[in-house]
Design an enzyme around this catalytic site. Structure first.
Site, short mmCIF file in Angstrom:
data_model
loop_
_atom_site.label_atom_id
_atom_site.label_comp_id
_atom_site.label_asym_id
_atom_site.label_seq_id
_atom_site.Cartn_x
_atom_site.Cartn_y
_atom_site.Cartn_z
CG ASP A 1 7.74 -7.42 8.45
OD1 ASP A 1 7.41 -7.65 7.32
OD2 ASP A 1 6.82 -7.28 9.54
CG ASP B 1 -2.05 -0.84 6.94
OD1 ASP B 1 -2.05 -1.92 6.33
OD2 ASP B 1 -1.16 -0.05 6.94
#
Length: 236
Positions: A8, A129
């Site tokens: 990330d 998600d």
């Protein structure tokens, strides 16, 4: 099963968030490229990159880091985070990225999603998600009325070949992933499912390889709970 160690990116650094919260961020390295090299040295064939600045602000702060990783290493790289138009898709694909991941826009603008899937086919993946069974968007702050499993079937039906499915409640918790939901998702024939969120233990790698195409490994690698070399062997 394919393994995707995750990097990330925020402000050019390799970081991790807890359940998507930018206020709960840990910096693991000032050089994402070095992290990628370490993953490759331990047997990684793929990488999962998320541009957190792109996701939050829509800006390409981390493009140079992504470019260096993609061009310097012989790895299959998938990238997500703030991809909201075709220009950004083309930028990444022209760079050599193997697959781009659409998130919020895939839910909110289905016509755009369907057009991109028609044009770029398997190079378009969707990040699904899910919170309490329903799809969440906008950095997980907004829960929609789309049921996660039903949304994955719709994606398969419009030609999406790969879905990255994250159970938000498990993300970053180091307490294990939702193995049951991946068993259910494996029943959607024709869809490559990548498991994401909370994968923490070697036995989960063994269980997941019976049901899914791939798995994303994040915080468990950075905190030493999972050894990448061991995980690679178990996933074979």
């Amino acid at each position: 099963m394919e393994l995707f160690p995750a990097i990330d990116l925020r402000d050019g650094q390799a970081v991790r968030l807890f359940q998507g919260d930018y206020d709960q961020m840990t910096v693991y390295s000032k050089s994402p490229v070095d992290v990628a090299r370490q993953f490759k040295a331990k047997g990684a064939k793929n990488l999962h990159l998320v541009d957190l600045d792109g996701a939050k602000d829509g800006v390409l702060v981390n493009f140079e880091s992504i470019r260096e990783i993609v061009t310097d290493m012989d790895l299959f790289v998938e990238v997500g985070g703030g991809i909201r138009d075709e220009d950004r898709i083309r930028q990444y694909l022209d760079l050599g990225v193997g697959r781009v991941i659409l998130g919020t826009i895939a839910v909110k603008e289905p016509e755009f999603l369907e057009e991109m899937v028609r044009k770029y086919k398997e190079k378009i993946a969707v990040g699904v998600d899910v919170k309490d069974g329903f799809v969440a968007v906008s950095g997980w702050k907004e829960v929609t009325d789309r049921e996660g499993m039903e949304f994955c079937r719709y994606l398969r039906d419009i030609g999406v070949t790969t879905v990255i499915y994250t159970d938000i409640s498990r993300d970053g918790g180091l307490k294990g992933t939702n193995l049951e939901v991946y068993k259910q998702l494996s029943q959607i024939k024709g869809l490559q499912v990548v498991a994401s969120g909370g994968i923490s233990f070697a036995e989960e790698i063994t269980a997941l390889k019976e049901t899914v195409y791939g798995a994303i490994l994040g915080k468990a690698l950075y905190d030493g709970l999972l050894d990448l070399e061991t995980a690679v062997e178990l996933a074979k």
